[in-house]
Design a protein around this motif. Structure first.
Motif, PDB file in Angstrom:
ATOM      1  N   VAL A 133       0.879  -1.118  -0.126  1.00  0.00           N
ATOM      2  CA  VAL A 133       0.161   0.146  -0.035  1.00  0.00           C
ATOM      3  C   VAL A 133       0.892   1.257  -0.074  1.00  0.00           C
ATOM      4  N   ALA A 134       1.981   1.262   0.722  1.00  0.00           N
ATOM      5  CA  ALA A 134       2.842   2.447   0.622  1.00  0.00           C
ATOM      6  C   ALA A 134       3.583   2.592  -0.627  1.00  0.00           C
ATOM      7  N   ALA A 135       3.865   1.415  -1.191  1.00  0.00           N
ATOM      8  CA  ALA A 135       4.464   1.730  -2.516  1.00  0.00           C
ATOM      9  C   ALA A 135       3.445   1.991  -3.669  1.00  0.00           C
ATOM     10  N   GLY A 136       2.347   1.667  -3.329  1.00  0.00           N
ATOM     11  CA  GLY A 136       1.156   2.182  -4.131  1.00  0.00           C
ATOM     12  C   GLY A 136       0.987   3.805  -4.110  1.00  0.00           C
ATOM     13  N   LEU A 137       0.892   4.175  -3.062  1.00  0.00           N
ATOM     14  CA  LEU A 137       1.047   5.872  -2.816  1.00  0.00           C
ATOM     15  C   LEU A 137       2.040   6.458  -3.548  1.00  0.00           C
ATOM     16  N   VAL A 138       3.273   5.960  -3.325  1.00  0.00           N
ATOM     17  CA  VAL A 138       4.224   6.356  -4.106  1.00  0.00           C
ATOM     18  C   VAL A 138       4.143   6.534  -5.522  1.00  0.00           C
ATOM     19  N   ALA A 139       3.522   5.244  -6.027  1.00  0.00           N
ATOM     20  CA  ALA A 139       3.342   5.125  -7.521  1.00  0.00           C
ATOM     21  C   ALA A 139       2.404   6.224  -7.937  1.00  0.00           C
ATOM     22  N   LYS A 140       1.278   6.297  -7.096  1.00  0.00           N
ATOM     23  CA  LYS A 140       0.280   7.457  -7.407  1.00  0.00           C
ATOM     24  C   LYS A 140       0.782   8.610  -7.711  1.00  0.00           C
ATOM     25  N   LYS A 141       1.748   9.072  -6.946  1.00  0.00           N
ATOM     26  CA  LYS A 141       2.547  10.219  -7.169  1.00  0.00           C
ATOM     27  C   LYS A 141       3.141  10.501  -8.197  1.00  0.00           C
ATOM     28  N   ASN A 142       3.497   9.206  -8.915  1.00  0.00           N
ATOM     29  CA  ASN A 142       4.235   9.532 -10.165  1.00  0.00           C
ATOM     30  C   ASN A 142       3.281   9.656 -11.380  1.00  0.00           C
ATOM     31  N   ILE A 143       2.037   9.342 -11.279  1.00  0.00           N
ATOM     32  CA  ILE A 143       1.095   9.418 -11.999  1.00  0.00           C
ATOM     33  C   ILE A 143      -0.204  10.058 -11.831  1.00  0.00           C
ATOM     34  N   PRO A 144       0.013  11.446 -11.438  1.00  0.00           N
ATOM     35  CA  PRO A 144      -0.999  12.296 -10.589  1.00  0.00           C
ATOM     36  C   PRO A 144      -2.305  12.506 -11.509  1.00  0.00           C
ATOM     37  N   ASP A 145      -2.088  12.157 -12.863  1.00  0.00           N
ATOM     38  CA  ASP A 145      -3.553  12.524 -13.620  1.00  0.00           C
ATOM     39  C   ASP A 145      -4.379  11.427 -13.571  1.00  0.00           C
ATOM     40  N   ILE A 146      -3.907  10.117 -13.184  1.00  0.00           N
ATOM     41  CA  ILE A 146      -4.601   9.092 -13.195  1.00  0.00           C
ATOM     42  C   ILE A 146      -5.542   8.939 -11.863  1.00  0.00           C
ATOM     43  N   ILE A 147      -7.026   8.588 -11.968  1.00  0.00           N
ATOM     44  CA  ILE A 147      -7.815   8.280 -10.786  1.00  0.00           C
ATOM     45  C   ILE A 147      -8.090   7.014 -10.712  1.00  0.00           C
ATOM     46  N   ILE A 148      -7.810   6.366  -9.664  1.00  0.00           N
ATOM     47  CA  ILE A 148      -7.979   4.895  -9.396  1.00  0.00           C
ATOM     48  C   ILE A 148      -8.910   4.843  -8.226  1.00  0.00           C
ATOM     49  N   ASN A 149      -9.957   3.810  -8.489  1.00  0.00           N
ATOM     50  CA  ASN A 149     -10.808   3.887  -7.350  1.00  0.00           C
ATOM     51  C   ASN A 149     -11.208   2.296  -7.289  1.00  0.00           C
ATOM     52  N   ALA A 150     -11.116   1.655  -6.122  1.00  0.00           N
ATOM     53  CA  ALA A 150     -11.650   0.322  -6.094  1.00  0.00           C
ATOM     54  C   ALA A 150     -12.548   0.238  -4.844  1.00  0.00           C
ATOM     55  N   LYS A 151     -13.619  -0.661  -4.929  1.00  0.00           N
ATOM     56  CA  LYS A 151     -14.471  -1.059  -3.797  1.00  0.00           C
ATOM     57  C   LYS A 151     -15.036  -2.528  -3.904  1.00  0.00           C
ATOM     58  N   ILE A 152     -15.370  -2.698  -2.797  1.00  0.00           N
ATOM     59  CA  ILE A 152     -16.010  -4.086  -2.602  1.00  0.00           C
ATOM     60  C   ILE A 152     -17.580  -3.985  -2.996  1.00  0.00           C
ATOM     61  N   ILE A 153     -17.888  -4.765  -3.941  1.00  0.00           N
ATOM     62  CA  ILE A 153     -19.191  -4.645  -4.675  1.00  0.00           C
ATOM     63  C   ILE A 153     -19.935  -5.963  -4.093  1.00  0.00           C
ATOM     64  N   GLU A 154     -19.419  -6.997  -3.429  1.00  0.00           N
ATOM     65  CA  GLU A 154     -20.268  -7.864  -3.141  1.00  0.00           C
ATOM     66  C   GLU A 154     -19.333  -8.772  -2.047  1.00  0.00           C
TER      67      GLU A 154
END
Lengths: 323, 323, 323, 323
Positions: A133-154
């Protein structure tokens, strides 16, 4: 073996009840603002303590031990460490000889000839998803234009998840679930045909998350029941925008500029309160098993933020590779 | 980007309507008997020409161009080439400006600024699965004790597949399908926790096959609806044999000695005979599309042997790594 | 194992007396003009036939078998094949049991348990430098601004090389040599500290060339005898231009914008006409050895173009990585 | 970029004046005894404080933070951390604008647009060789039969090294040196022809050590002056034992069972006490430079144990790959 990525590379290490867990990130851009507080929200989302999740509550305080200077990434490897504090190792001793069904106990023991750290599943633990999760946060900072959302649907086959969880906990049982992830503002052209397709890389990372047993992109398994005339996404403009998105934003392994969409299947936690049977390797017979320790009844509840993390990691790697 | 593997490494190359397609295999054991005839059965299973498959019939004759001497592998890279012969390139010219829906036409053009070989989809073509099948045959020879079988279990949502195909062809349409793969005699302990899990590697390769949109191991997406007490596979003996196999032979990312089982979802072929709409990049408007060329109505029919190949490639890599 | 590179990746294959030798290049930019004629000069420079080089003269005609369409690179893997024609395999049979001193015969036999293709040294042959040279030409086209020149500066300890070669040939002996390579117009900032330093990557590739036994950058081994006050290259302007270039254009593993300079040591060809002693594995005793076949008296003469090729390959990889 | 290895993989991280430096080792065998004390001798050999070495004396206490349980390696990644304590960061501020000649200051600033941690050279520091030495110790434990010894054989062109060092220090200057390394009990058959030759891998790692400017195997640069009849190592028995060892234990890129021998050239430390000239980027002119901070007069003195470490790392990787 514990590393992933071509340009944005991550290596994870640590054990559930050892000194720490952590990640080393190589290939992050220099000049990105980064401090410990940046991780708070993501860590909070992954945390246990809510209904259906484990009672082991760790402070989960990140320490940026390298790669950041005066508040900015330097271009050198970024190391992020999380000390372990709330371990109850005595709960796990029995699993050295009485492996839990559908758990890593048996394979870890065999693979490492008994030298594996069995406490809290050691290096096999879901605790290693914290550095992910920490690495993911750093990754997100490298691609600031992309919006990623995940949720539990079931969860457990139900969409009214709270009621399902309550019943499952009361029954001393556990439940699986399905996570959906959508990433927006994806440029056209990420990925390669064949081995380095977008789907290949994301699936590779998704199956790194403990308990994941399936992944599908766009219409996924439903595609198999469809006809081409139904499934095909009609291109409607010069940017490649399509009328439908059965392809999940990927054609020929390459992003087509539409939303990247996928779903993953999470199995029910294998550690349950209910009595079970398993093979007792000491007494060499099938015997009863009563699991101690603190476990999640529905681990899928904690997984959306991890799915976002691995998606960001995969996309950061593709985008840095493309530049 | 066109390579895969850590010890048993494959690199594929070529285009659908170019000179040839081929594969270079590095890391194969030396001293294995290998000749051109060995490939016949696998190539035959992949061939088109049956109902529901393309009318482009290539001789598909393998040439072992390196790595074999006096009938045995030498330990040097093995190159296998297949000349292309039966190409009708003129069918594809229109797709430079009128990309087919859900096809690689648009992304290939964008990614490579129009320099891609568009004839028969060039390097994006399913024809590249021919060298994959050849590499799979070589992989199988490295792991002779393991038995891998894949078959189509459903097409277009039906299990009576012949009738479904006939109707689909008559309608000028295409159909998806589901392939199931089972590998037996798998040793305990292949794979690593996290990034190099068995599931990660197999999924990575599975999504390299054009048209694959989903993969699930063991109970897969059904797991998400199950409870732990149902899903858990009780261990019944010292070898790790389990009473059920909802885990699909994998626990904690590692093989547990039970059958490795997974299913993949194949979307319907995007090239269909029926009229469709798409964006016309020349005239800058949505227009009608009539696809020429020879295409499979149900590409899933040709995929089982490819799934066996990628499974063998993944397992050979794990087994050579373990030694 | 037969591949190199991170973005610009090459894989070589083939045997000296097999069907062909070749290279597959992945990661080349698309849109570069490329045709068979482009390779002529480089291939000509590597050719034997001049005094001091082997009498085996191959046509060395490149076939671009993939990755180029309508005269331009497509972004897909580029495969270049060279058929073998002028092989005299019978010359090599004796070396299965009577290995040549300082040659790969013994280690190849041991490593591959006798399954190696021993004809003309098989995959160990210097003939594999032909696809290396081809890959170097493609690499150069990716970095058109950089000018790379290598030349032999000494052979057998002499700078009057022609006279030395003539005497060596007459004596039935062979001679080593030193190659110097200078690359100009190098941007500042290529390379990484530690494992991916410029020197690490170039040295890695340089030792891939058969017969290379040493490499030094800038003042190299002479540096070891110098004092800091002599060795240090004073920076004289904003672009990092230095007054001297004892560092060979590299500081801290990174290019500093000055000429990249290095020298490599090439040992004398191990196959000589003169009688030698070696161990006879059939008769299990030391015996006389008379080598047949056609060999270079001074292989160093053919190596400058190969050194340029590996330099271009390394630099193309760094430059594509930086973008 | 900060990782190396195929099976035995190491990743280094940290900065000279940051929190810590460390290494993560993936692929180490499980079941090897390992504790912090094991590192003492190697760390002691690398330490500064002797004549000719820096006055910065760090405690260099290793912390094994993962991968070891109950005193044995587990098969999970091994992380070893070293806290930094004795930093005098203020010494380095001037080098942001007045880069030291032949030092990484200029290239680091350019490559990372000024975001690099300039204190004590940050991630470019020789302090990163401390985790390399730790990784080398772990590597050695994976290959217990192999004996590796490196020593300084010449400094500043002299073999009476003590006298030379004293004079150099008195002059406020620095000196280079030559390290020789010999590894015994090497099995036949390690390495691959071409890119993964033993020489390629060792050279790759050797040039990762700051200040190394050359490497040669066996007779090395002297080979270039020799004739084949002099240079060739006559094979004298069935194990491949040779009468001489001009090849340095490597033929065709593969170990031949004789001692692996090589020498590396170390340049004089670029930071010297004497006044120097360099370009002043603030005032945009050449100006005087007086270096503060604590530096080694002859860094070569501290390098033998590092050379042993990288040799062990390379050999462990080859041996684990061969199994």
């Amino acid at each position: 073996m514990n590393s992933f990525g071509r340009i944005f590379k991550i290596s994870i290490f640590g054990e559930s009840h050892g000194t720490l867990v952590g990640v080393c990130i190589d290939g992050c851009r220099h000049g990105i603002e980064l401090c410990e507080n940046d991780f708070s929200d993501a860590i909070q989302r992954r945390k246990s303590g809510k209904q259906g999740t484990s009672l082991r509550i760790e402070p989960d305080i990140p320490e940026i031990a390298s790669g950041v200077f005066n508040g900015f990434t330097t271009g050198a490897p970024i190391t992020i460490l999380f000390k372990n504090q709330n371990a109850q190792s005595e709960d796990y001793l029995q699993h050295k000889t009485i492996p839990r069904p559908s758990h890593a106990d048996f394979v870890a023991m065999k693979k490492f000839d008994g030298f594996n750290d069995y406490r809290g599943s050691g290096h096999f633990s879901g605790r290693l998803t914290l550095p992910l999760v920490a690495a993911g946060l750093v990754a997100k900072k490298n691609i600031p234009d992309i919006i990623i959302n995940a949720k539990i649907i079931e969860a457990g086959g139900e969409t009214d998840i709270n009621a399902m969880i309550e019943k499952t906990v009361n029954d001393g049982d556990s439940a699986g679930g399905i996570i959906e992830c959508i990433a927006k503002n994806i440029p056209v052209g990420l990925g390669e045909p064949f081995f380095d397709s977008i789907e290949s890389q994301i699936a590779h990372l998704a199956f790194s998350i403990p308990a994941v047993k399936g992944i599908e992109f766009g219409a996924g398994f439903l595609s198999a029941k469809m006809r081409g005339s139904e499934h095909n996404d009609i291109i409607t403009n010069e940017n490649g925008k399509t009328a439908t998105n059965n392809s999940g934003g990927v054609a020929g392994g390459i992003t087509n500029g539409n939303d990247l969409t996928f779903r993953i299947a999470v199995k029910p936690t294998s550690s349950i309160a209910k009595n079970q049977k398993t093979f007792d390797f000491k007494n060499k017979k099938i015997s009863d098993l009563k699991i101690h320790g603190r476990h999640d009844s529905c681990i899928a509840l904690r997984i959306p933020v991890i799915v976002e993390a691995i998606t960001a990691i995969a996309l950061a790697d593709f985008i840095l590779l493309k530049k």
